[in-house]
Write a protein that holds these residues in place. Structure first.
Motif, PDB file in Angstrom:
ATOM      1  N   PRO A  37       4.344  51.736  34.674  1.00  0.00           N
ATOM      2  CA  PRO A  37       5.269  52.728  35.238  1.00  0.00           C
ATOM      3  C   PRO A  37       4.734  54.144  35.043  1.00  0.00           C
ATOM      4  O   PRO A  37       4.091  54.462  34.049  1.00  0.00           O
ATOM      5  CB  PRO A  37       6.552  52.502  34.433  1.00  0.00           C
ATOM      6  CG  PRO A  37       6.446  51.097  33.923  1.00  0.00           C
ATOM      7  CD  PRO A  37       4.990  50.884  33.664  1.00  0.00           C
ATOM      8  N   VAL A  38       5.007  55.021  36.016  1.00  0.00           N
ATOM      9  CA  VAL A  38       4.527  56.398  35.969  1.00  0.00           C
ATOM     10  C   VAL A  38       5.691  57.338  36.256  1.00  0.00           C
ATOM     11  O   VAL A  38       6.798  56.915  36.604  1.00  0.00           O
ATOM     12  CB  VAL A  38       3.405  56.640  37.005  1.00  0.00           C
ATOM     13  CG1 VAL A  38       2.198  55.776  36.684  1.00  0.00           C
ATOM     14  CG2 VAL A  38       3.906  56.344  38.423  1.00  0.00           C
ATOM     15  N   LEU A  89       8.901  53.298  37.776  1.00  0.00           N
ATOM     16  CA  LEU A  89       9.159  54.639  37.254  1.00  0.00           C
ATOM     17  C   LEU A  89       9.362  54.626  35.741  1.00  0.00           C
ATOM     18  O   LEU A  89      10.236  53.929  35.233  1.00  0.00           O
ATOM     19  CB  LEU A  89      10.406  55.230  37.906  1.00  0.00           C
ATOM     20  CG  LEU A  89      10.269  55.833  39.298  1.00  0.00           C
ATOM     21  CD1 LEU A  89      11.628  56.279  39.817  1.00  0.00           C
ATOM     22  CD2 LEU A  89       9.297  57.006  39.290  1.00  0.00           C
ATOM     23  N   GLU A  90       8.581  55.424  35.052  1.00  0.00           N
ATOM     24  CA  GLU A  90       8.791  55.677  33.638  1.00  0.00           C
ATOM     25  C   GLU A  90       9.774  56.830  33.443  1.00  0.00           C
ATOM     26  O   GLU A  90      10.585  56.831  32.530  1.00  0.00           O
ATOM     27  CB  GLU A  90       7.458  56.020  32.979  1.00  0.00           C
ATOM     28  CG  GLU A  90       7.550  56.316  31.488  1.00  0.00           C
ATOM     29  CD  GLU A  90       6.198  56.695  30.921  1.00  0.00           C
ATOM     30  OE1 GLU A  90       5.744  56.009  29.985  1.00  0.00           O
ATOM     31  OE2 GLU A  90       5.592  57.656  31.428  1.00  0.00           O
ATOM     32  N   ARG A  91       9.689  57.814  34.329  1.00  0.00           N
ATOM     33  CA  ARG A  91      10.637  58.924  34.343  1.00  0.00           C
ATOM     34  C   ARG A  91      10.641  59.527  35.742  1.00  0.00           C
ATOM     35  O   ARG A  91       9.758  59.259  36.561  1.00  0.00           O
ATOM     36  CB  ARG A  91      10.291  59.971  33.286  1.00  0.00           C
ATOM     37  CG  ARG A  91       8.914  60.578  33.391  1.00  0.00           C
ATOM     38  CD  ARG A  91       8.737  61.655  32.334  1.00  0.00           C
ATOM     39  NE  ARG A  91       7.399  62.239  32.398  1.00  0.00           N
ATOM     40  CZ  ARG A  91       7.116  63.479  32.026  1.00  0.00           C
ATOM     41  NH1 ARG A  91       8.071  64.255  31.565  1.00  0.00           N
ATOM     42  NH2 ARG A  91       5.882  63.943  32.105  1.00  0.00           N
ATOM     43  N   PHE A  92      11.640  60.361  36.007  1.00  0.00           N
ATOM     44  CA  PHE A  92      11.800  60.942  37.337  1.00  0.00           C
ATOM     45  C   PHE A  92      12.557  62.258  37.206  1.00  0.00           C
ATOM     46  O   PHE A  92      13.111  62.575  36.143  1.00  0.00           O
ATOM     47  CB  PHE A  92      12.545  59.977  38.269  1.00  0.00           C
ATOM     48  CG  PHE A  92      13.918  59.603  37.788  1.00  0.00           C
ATOM     49  CD1 PHE A  92      15.038  60.305  38.211  1.00  0.00           C
ATOM     50  CD2 PHE A  92      14.097  58.543  36.900  1.00  0.00           C
ATOM     51  CE1 PHE A  92      16.304  59.963  37.756  1.00  0.00           C
ATOM     52  CE2 PHE A  92      15.359  58.195  36.443  1.00  0.00           C
ATOM     53  CZ  PHE A  92      16.468  58.899  36.875  1.00  0.00           C
ATOM     54  N   PRO A 125      14.581  57.192  31.415  1.00  0.00           N
ATOM     55  CA  PRO A 125      15.526  56.121  31.086  1.00  0.00           C
ATOM     56  C   PRO A 125      15.052  55.307  29.892  1.00  0.00           C
ATOM     57  O   PRO A 125      13.866  55.327  29.536  1.00  0.00           O
ATOM     58  CB  PRO A 125      15.556  55.275  32.367  1.00  0.00           C
ATOM     59  CG  PRO A 125      14.254  55.549  33.038  1.00  0.00           C
ATOM     60  CD  PRO A 125      13.873  56.950  32.684  1.00  0.00           C
ATOM     61  N   GLY A 126      15.977  54.594  29.282  1.00  0.00           N
ATOM     62  CA  GLY A 126      15.621  53.771  28.126  1.00  0.00           C
ATOM     63  C   GLY A 126      14.629  52.685  28.471  1.00  0.00           C
ATOM     64  O   GLY A 126      13.777  52.319  27.648  1.00  0.00           O
ATOM     65  N   GLU A 127      14.700  52.159  29.681  1.00  0.00           N
ATOM     66  CA  GLU A 127      13.760  51.149  30.167  1.00  0.00           C
ATOM     67  C   GLU A 127      13.192  51.611  31.505  1.00  0.00           C
ATOM     68  O   GLU A 127      13.908  52.198  32.312  1.00  0.00           O
ATOM     69  CB  GLU A 127      14.457  49.795  30.344  1.00  0.00           C
ATOM     70  CG  GLU A 127      14.997  49.199  29.049  1.00  0.00           C
ATOM     71  CD  GLU A 127      13.886  48.738  28.112  1.00  0.00           C
ATOM     72  OE1 GLU A 127      12.765  48.486  28.632  1.00  0.00           O
ATOM     73  OE2 GLU A 127      14.124  48.654  26.911  1.00  0.00           O
ATOM     74  N   PRO A 128      11.901  51.365  31.769  1.00  0.00           N
ATOM     75  CA  PRO A 128      11.325  51.745  33.059  1.00  0.00           C
ATOM     76  C   PRO A 128      12.079  51.089  34.209  1.00  0.00           C
ATOM     77  O   PRO A 128      12.677  50.019  34.065  1.00  0.00           O
ATOM     78  CB  PRO A 128       9.890  51.246  32.973  1.00  0.00           C
ATOM     79  CG  PRO A 128       9.600  51.156  31.507  1.00  0.00           C
ATOM     80  CD  PRO A 128      10.895  50.760  30.860  1.00  0.00           C
TER      81      PRO A 128
END
Length: 478
Positions: A37-38, A89-92, A125-128
């Motif tokens: 995830p990115v 997604l790891e973050r957004f 988020p806590g999970e990707p």
């Protein structure tokens, strides 16, 4: 709303302002493994405004809840964004200007968040999130909205009204001034607003009014727009409105709200149904779910085609009403792919004023066109305005005047029959979607069966007076 925000603070212990955050910053130092995830991009990819919008997801719906008190100018917000991940997604990011963010949840679970730059809300988020998955992001926030900044059209964003109320208006940006959003017309989504204001005040928005009730000194109203809408076409206005309701012949609800001091436009506003009836003969079936207008007593230098229910400010006249309603087809139903394509909105809406003058007042548009050309032939500044890819900050300089002449010349180049088909088929071809100016050029060429490369180069991409071949096409040659 107050109690929910306090409870969120106790549960998450996370408070974030534009200046500082207590959350830990995501680690940007490590390089992701292939397929890992990115982070979603901090911009959607429009070169004119590279930080506007965000990548990695497609927003599908906004459920915005606000409380606004005109006495102190404070806004409490609780917004849930529904989206679909377009990559792992790891973050957004979301776009939000100002405010103190008290908590963020992704799919009901606490998420880390931080503020970066002028308006980026970075969420981990806590999970990707897996590509293709649907997820919800809930953001609670409060504070005084940022004052509108100077922009091409005038003041963009949140503004106080003459009566002490407030409204939000702007293009290219306005949504991020009052709710977290993927702020670019390329990512259209449904919209729902629940607005709570002190008794005696009224909140008005776009779409259909679902309900309104007054309890314990506060009036709460809910508005729903079920069709996808670009965020700059959403709005809320709070004032001591006089509200008129009705419907079009096909049953479409009409709601017009007049702020104190705005009653002078009422006679023109009462003709909204007549204007829509006329424009349907030119552009096809009315595409919006509602009609009417929000009429304000502020003079900010422009009005705006907020979806289905345009917002008009002092200085608006009947031609403005024709123009903003034409945008419901050109700009709202079909929105720009990038801001370089703004002629798709403004050139066509401006030409609608000429169509009205021709169809309802008997004006000879060829004569009007020739008179304009005679007066402007030697005006190098006028002809120096590009109508496509004009550069960031120049989007609104030529589209209202040179753009109108260009569309009339196009009509004469391809003939009335082909021009009529273009006007009606384009909104259907790209219904509820986005398109670029090059898409439009190709569409017109296909419909007309003509090679229009030279014409479009002269009028829409050029910076000089077009050659006589393109300046006087068709019946204009006589």
């Amino acid at each position: 709303m107050f109690s929910r925000r306090a409870r969120a603070a106790l549960l998450g212990g996370l408070v974030c302002t534009l200046a500082a955050c207590t959350t830990s910053q995501p680690d940007e130092s490590r390089e992701p493994d292939q397929g890992a995830p990115v982070q979603g991009a901090a911009g959607i990819g429009d070169p004119y405004y590279p930080e506007d919008g965000n990548g990695g997801y497609d927003a599908t719906g906004y459920d915005v809840s606000i409380g606004y008190n005109p006495d102190n100018g404070n806004l409490d917000g609780d917004t849930t964004v529904t989206a679909r991940a377009t990559q792992d997604l790891e973050r957004f990011n979301l776009d939000l200007r100002g405010f103190t963010v008290s908590s963020v949840e992704v799919d009901g679970q606490p998420a880390e968040f931080a503020r970066e730059g002028d308006f980026e809300l970075v969420i981990t988020p806590g999970e990707p999130l897996a590509e293709g998955s649907e997820f919800t992001t809930r953001v609670r926030y409060d504070g005084k909205p940022q004052d509108a900044s100077s922009a091409q059209l005038g003041g963009n964003g949140w503004q106080r009204s003459e009566s002490g109320g407030a409204f939000v208006l702007g293009e290219p940006q306005s949504g991020s001034y009052w709710y977290p959003v993927n702020e670019h017309p390329r990512d259209k989504a449904t919209f729902r607003l629940t607005a709570r204001v002190p008794q005696g005040w009224t909140a008005v928005s776009i779409g259909t009014q679902e309900s309104s009730k007054t309890e314990n000194g506060w009036t709460t109203s809910t508005w729903t727009e079920q069709e996808p809408v670009a965020s700059y076409l959403t709005t809320v206005a709070v004032d001591r409105f006089t509200v008129d309701k009705g419907q079009l012949a096909d049953g479409t609800p009409v709601l017009s709200a007049y702020a104190p001091g705005a009653e002078g436009i009422r006679r023109d506003a009462d003709r909204v149904g007549e204007v829509i009836d006329f424009l349907t003969t030119k552009f096809g079936e009315y595409p919006a779910t509602s009609a009417g207008g929000i009429y304000l007593a502020n003079d900010v230098g422009y009005s705006l085609e907020t979806q289905g229910r345009p917002t008009y400010t002092l200085g608006a006249d009947f031609s403005t009403i024709v123009h903003e309603l034409a945008h419901q087809w050109y700009g709202n139903e079909v929105s720009v792919e990038s801001w370089a394509d703004i002629c798709l909105n403004e050139c066509l809406a401006s030409y609608s004023e000429w169509l009205w003058a021709e169809g309802k007042q008997g004006d000879n548009l060829d004569a009007r066109y020739r008179n304009n050309i005679d007066q402007l032939r030697d005006d190098t500044e006028f002809w120096g305005q590009k109508l496509y890819d004009m550069g960031a900050g120049n989007e609104f300089e030529g589209v209202y005047d040179k753009g109108t002449l260009a569309i009339h010349a196009l009509r004469k180049q391809i003939g009335d029959e082909a021009f009529d088909r273009v006007l009606k088929q384009w909104p259907v071809e790209h219904r509820e979607g986005n398109a670029s100016w090059p898409d439009f050029e190709q569409f017109v060429s296909d419909v007309s069966g003509q090679d229009l490369e030279g014409f479009f180069a002269d009028w829409f991409r050029g910076t000089e007076l077009p050659g006589d071949e393109h300046l006087y096409p068709g019946s204009l040659r006589n």
